[in-house]
Design a protein around this motif. Structure first.
Motif, PDB file in Angstrom:
ATOM      1  N   GLY A   9     -10.247  18.110  14.577  1.00 42.55           N
ATOM      2  CA  GLY A   9      -9.891  19.283  13.800  1.00 42.55           C
ATOM      3  C   GLY A   9      -8.958  19.023  12.632  1.00 42.55           C
ATOM      4  O   GLY A   9      -8.345  19.944  12.102  1.00 42.55           O
ATOM      5  N   LEU A  10      -8.827  17.767  12.203  1.00 42.60           N
ATOM      6  CA  LEU A  10      -7.929  17.424  11.112  1.00 42.60           C
ATOM      7  C   LEU A  10      -8.572  17.803   9.782  1.00 42.60           C
ATOM      8  O   LEU A  10      -9.743  17.520   9.534  1.00 42.60           O
ATOM      9  CB  LEU A  10      -7.607  15.930  11.139  1.00 42.60           C
ATOM     10  N   THR A  11      -7.803  18.435   8.908  1.00 42.60           N
ATOM     11  CA  THR A  11      -8.336  18.915   7.632  1.00 42.60           C
ATOM     12  C   THR A  11      -7.732  18.213   6.436  1.00 42.60           C
ATOM     13  O   THR A  11      -8.197  18.413   5.320  1.00 42.60           O
ATOM     14  CB  THR A  11      -8.083  20.423   7.498  1.00 42.60           C
ATOM     15  N   GLU A  12      -6.709  17.400   6.618  1.00 46.07           N
ATOM     16  CA  GLU A  12      -6.079  16.718   5.499  1.00 46.07           C
ATOM     17  C   GLU A  12      -5.401  15.453   5.992  1.00 46.07           C
ATOM     18  O   GLU A  12      -5.184  15.262   7.188  1.00 46.07           O
ATOM     19  CB  GLU A  12      -5.058  17.628   4.798  1.00 46.07           C
ATOM     20  N   ALA A  13      -5.068  14.582   5.045  1.00 44.54           N
ATOM     21  CA  ALA A  13      -4.395  13.330   5.370  1.00 44.54           C
ATOM     22  C   ALA A  13      -3.555  12.908   4.174  1.00 44.54           C
ATOM     23  O   ALA A  13      -3.867  13.244   3.024  1.00 44.54           O
ATOM     24  CB  ALA A  13      -5.404  12.241   5.721  1.00 44.54           C
ATOM     25  N   GLU A  14      -2.481  12.182   4.443  1.00 38.14           N
ATOM     26  CA  GLU A  14      -1.595  11.684   3.400  1.00 38.14           C
ATOM     27  C   GLU A  14      -1.871  10.203   3.152  1.00 38.14           C
ATOM     28  O   GLU A  14      -1.987   9.415   4.093  1.00 38.14           O
ATOM     29  CB  GLU A  14      -0.130  11.864   3.805  1.00 38.14           C
ATOM     30  N   ILE A  15      -2.001   9.837   1.881  1.00 39.65           N
ATOM     31  CA  ILE A  15      -2.205   8.436   1.530  1.00 39.65           C
ATOM     32  C   ILE A  15      -0.892   7.683   1.750  1.00 39.65           C
ATOM     33  O   ILE A  15       0.111   7.971   1.105  1.00 39.65           O
ATOM     34  CB  ILE A  15      -2.668   8.290   0.075  1.00 39.65           C
ATOM     35  N   VAL A  16      -0.905   6.734   2.675  1.00 37.03           N
ATOM     36  CA  VAL A  16       0.282   5.936   2.962  1.00 37.03           C
ATOM     37  C   VAL A  16       0.273   4.651   2.133  1.00 37.03           C
ATOM     38  O   VAL A  16       1.270   4.269   1.528  1.00 37.03           O
ATOM     39  CB  VAL A  16       0.356   5.589   4.464  1.00 37.03           C
ATOM     40  N   ARG A  17      -0.886   3.992   2.065  1.00 41.58           N
ATOM     41  CA  ARG A  17      -0.939   2.712   1.369  1.00 41.58           C
ATOM     42  C   ARG A  17      -2.369   2.410   0.957  1.00 41.58           C
ATOM     43  O   ARG A  17      -3.293   2.509   1.757  1.00 41.58           O
ATOM     44  CB  ARG A  17      -0.412   1.598   2.285  1.00 41.58           C
ATOM     45  N   TRP A  18      -2.547   2.075  -0.311  1.00 42.36           N
ATOM     46  CA  TRP A  18      -3.842   1.604  -0.773  1.00 42.36           C
ATOM     47  C   TRP A  18      -4.000   0.140  -0.393  1.00 42.36           C
ATOM     48  O   TRP A  18      -3.087  -0.661  -0.583  1.00 42.36           O
ATOM     49  CB  TRP A  18      -3.967   1.758  -2.285  1.00 42.36           C
ATOM     50  N   LEU A  19      -5.164  -0.211   0.131  1.00 38.05           N
ATOM     51  CA  LEU A  19      -5.443  -1.585   0.524  1.00 38.05           C
ATOM     52  C   LEU A  19      -6.240  -2.341  -0.532  1.00 38.05           C
ATOM     53  O   LEU A  19      -6.454  -3.546  -0.393  1.00 38.05           O
ATOM     54  CB  LEU A  19      -6.218  -1.599   1.850  1.00 38.05           C
ATOM     55  N   VAL A  20      -6.697  -1.641  -1.576  1.00 43.09           N
ATOM     56  CA  VAL A  20      -7.452  -2.273  -2.660  1.00 43.09           C
ATOM     57  C   VAL A  20      -6.923  -1.755  -3.990  1.00 43.09           C
ATOM     58  O   VAL A  20      -6.328  -0.672  -4.072  1.00 43.09           O
ATOM     59  CB  VAL A  20      -8.962  -1.977  -2.545  1.00 43.09           C
ATOM     60  N   GLU A  21      -7.145  -2.547  -5.039  1.00 38.63           N
ATOM     61  CA  GLU A  21      -6.791  -2.169  -6.393  1.00 38.63           C
ATOM     62  C   GLU A  21      -8.066  -1.924  -7.193  1.00 38.63           C
ATOM     63  O   GLU A  21      -9.157  -2.342  -6.796  1.00 38.63           O
ATOM     64  CB  GLU A  21      -5.970  -3.286  -7.063  1.00 38.63           C
TER      65      GLU A  21
END
Length: 498
Positions: free
Chosen positions: A15-27
């Protein structure tokens, strides 16, 4: 033909509707393989890595670290079919003409073999936290990537759940192979994030953990050192102006203060989101919906501690792993819930029904760097103390490293809260909604106690039970708590239910 595909934030379940970007693993400009993790996100349940279903060159990213995105929002775009062209353009014409056959793209070795094994990529990517400086990155000519994007625009090839988008015209970076010093020894994503927020170079820190692992304490120490250095520099700069500072007004003093001092008078605002926000919502709902009550009792845990010591001292083929006090208390709880099933329940407010649950999924409160989480031991009623202890240890390690999945944090029917690890004797815990009860355990410590008619020093613990008064009355709650206390004082009582 190349095609630029858009990858959107997928449905993470529960039931998750959103997420916070913690760390990009690619450039942008990196070559990614199919199902390679490209971003680390934090939801209200856990921190997870999101894999990309496409292989090719990353042409754009959407959202900075710390940004919240809804499910279905674009994450990044990938130029599919342009990976060989992008990787080949990383070398200059002079270097490609003078390279040996073993490293030539046409020879089938070197970057060519890398392309076969990683979806067309011959590049060695520099991951987050490695020691490769930005100065060692090489630039791809923009016209090479633009050519691939132009081909994608006119191809018109249909792709399921993807769309052709316009690629950026900015220069794209592709990292060289990592330098010899290798990756920075950091496990926790929170430690990395904390270092980024305070401009701390992890490569300059000496970790105090095992094998030089950098811990949060190391980063906190570096932050304090930086702040003290900045404060000392500010004081030195203000020394020649002491006379003017004495005659200045308070408002002028604040205006003349360094940025750090001026910011100190401003209240800090911390967003309630991610795990912290989910905990806040659940606790608020518990207090709003559940009419809770608490009862408590002191118990003599001397015999329980002696039994645990004997179990862990056993040797030979029958000896198993060490059993913790929490595992023994968890086993006692499952036996008590078998006697008092009213507390292994939930309330359906819409139907106005009490739902008694057939199995015990035992949650236990665990404090981590990300906040309070409650991992769940599935089917605890079918496990012995040794099995429960092993599962608690496994889930605790996952909680500390931020690798618990949403499924491992939901579905609990009863919670055990060992707040004694914080050095406190008692508490009135808030029920973990939508459960009906929670057992709290204080610290076990020597206290004067009347034992067999004489005053003695015994190992005493305070037990508290907070329960939903809708599912049972005080008699049932008191009977449950008394049974738990009896098992703590006389572990032989538990043998009747084994």
């Amino acid at each position: 033909m190349a095609q630029v595909l858009e990858f959107k934030l997928p449905d993470l379940g529960e039931g998750l509707t959103e997420a916070e970007i913690v760390r990009w693993l690619v450039e942008v400009g990196d070559v990614v393989a199919i199902d390679q993790p490209v971003v680390e996100v934090e939801t209200a349940k856990a921190m997870v890595e999101v894999p990309c279903p496409y292989g090719g060159v990353v042409t754009a990213r959407f959202g900075e670290e710390g940004t919240e995105l809804p499910v279905g929002a674009p994450l990044l775009t990938v130029a599919v079919g342009a990976s060989e062209r992008a990787s080949g353009s990383a070398a200059s014409p002079s270097s490609s003409s003078s390279s040996s056959p073993s490293s030539s793209p046409s020879s089938g070795k070197g970057s060519g073999s890398g392309a076969e094994s990683s979806g067309g990529s011959g590049n060695v990517l520099v991951g987050y936290g490695t020691g490769a400086p930005a100065a060692r990155r090489r630039r791809i000519r923009p016209d090479r990537l633009d050519r691939a994007v132009a081909e994608a625009r006119v191809s018109g090839a249909p792709v399921v759940e993807a769309q052709v988008v316009e690629a950026p015209v900015a220069e794209v970076l592709v990292a060289e192979a990592p330098v010899s010093n290798g990756p920075v020894p950091v496990v926790s994503p929170l430690v990395r994030r904390l270092a980024r927020q305070h401009d701390i170079d992890l490569r300059r820190l000496a970790g105090s953990g095992p094998d030089g692992l950098i811990l949060r304490a190391d980063v906190d120490r570096a932050i304090r050192t930086a702040e003290e250095t900045a404060a000392a520099t500010a004081r030195a700069a203000q020394a020649p102006d002491r006379s003017r500072a004495k005659s200045s007004t308070p408002s002028a003093a604040v205006a003349a203060a360094p940025n750090g001092a001026a910011a100190a008078v401003v209240a800090e605002r911390i967003p309630l989101r991610g795990v912290r926000g989910a905990v806040a919502d659940k606790l608020s709902r518990s207090r709003t919906e559940i009419p809770d009550a608490t009862c408590w009792v002191d118990a003599d845990a001397t015999e329980l501690m002696a039994v645990r010591a004997a179990m862990n001292a056993a040797t030979g083929p029958s000896a198993g792993p060490k059993v913790s006090v929490l595992a023994l208390l968890a086993r006692i709880c499952t036996a008590a819930l078998a006697r008092f099933p009213e507390l292994n329940a939930t309330v359906d407010t819409e139907a106005r029904e009490i739902v008694r649950l057939p199995g015990v999924h035992l949650g236990f409160a665990a404090q981590t760097e990300r906040g309070l989480v409650v991992p769940v031991v599935r089917d605890a009623h079918t496990r012995n103390a040794e099995s429960i202890g092993a599962e608690i240890a496994r889930l605790t390690e996952l909680a500390r490293t931020g690798k618990l999945s949403p499924a491992q944090l939901t579905g609990g029917t009863f919670t055990l809260n060992n707040y004694g690890v914080f050095g406190v004797d008692g508490s009135t815990p808030i029920i973990n909604h939508p459960e009906a009860a929670m057992l709290g355990v204080g610290r076990i410590m020597p206290k004067p106690w009347v034992h067999q008619g004489e005053l003695a020093v015994r190992q005493v613990v305070q037990l508290s039970l907070t329960f939903d008064h809708r599912v049972c009355d005080g008699g049932t709650a008191g009977g449950f708590l008394r049974y738990v206390a009896d098992c703590v004082e006389q572990p032989a009582v538990l043998l009747r239910t084994l």
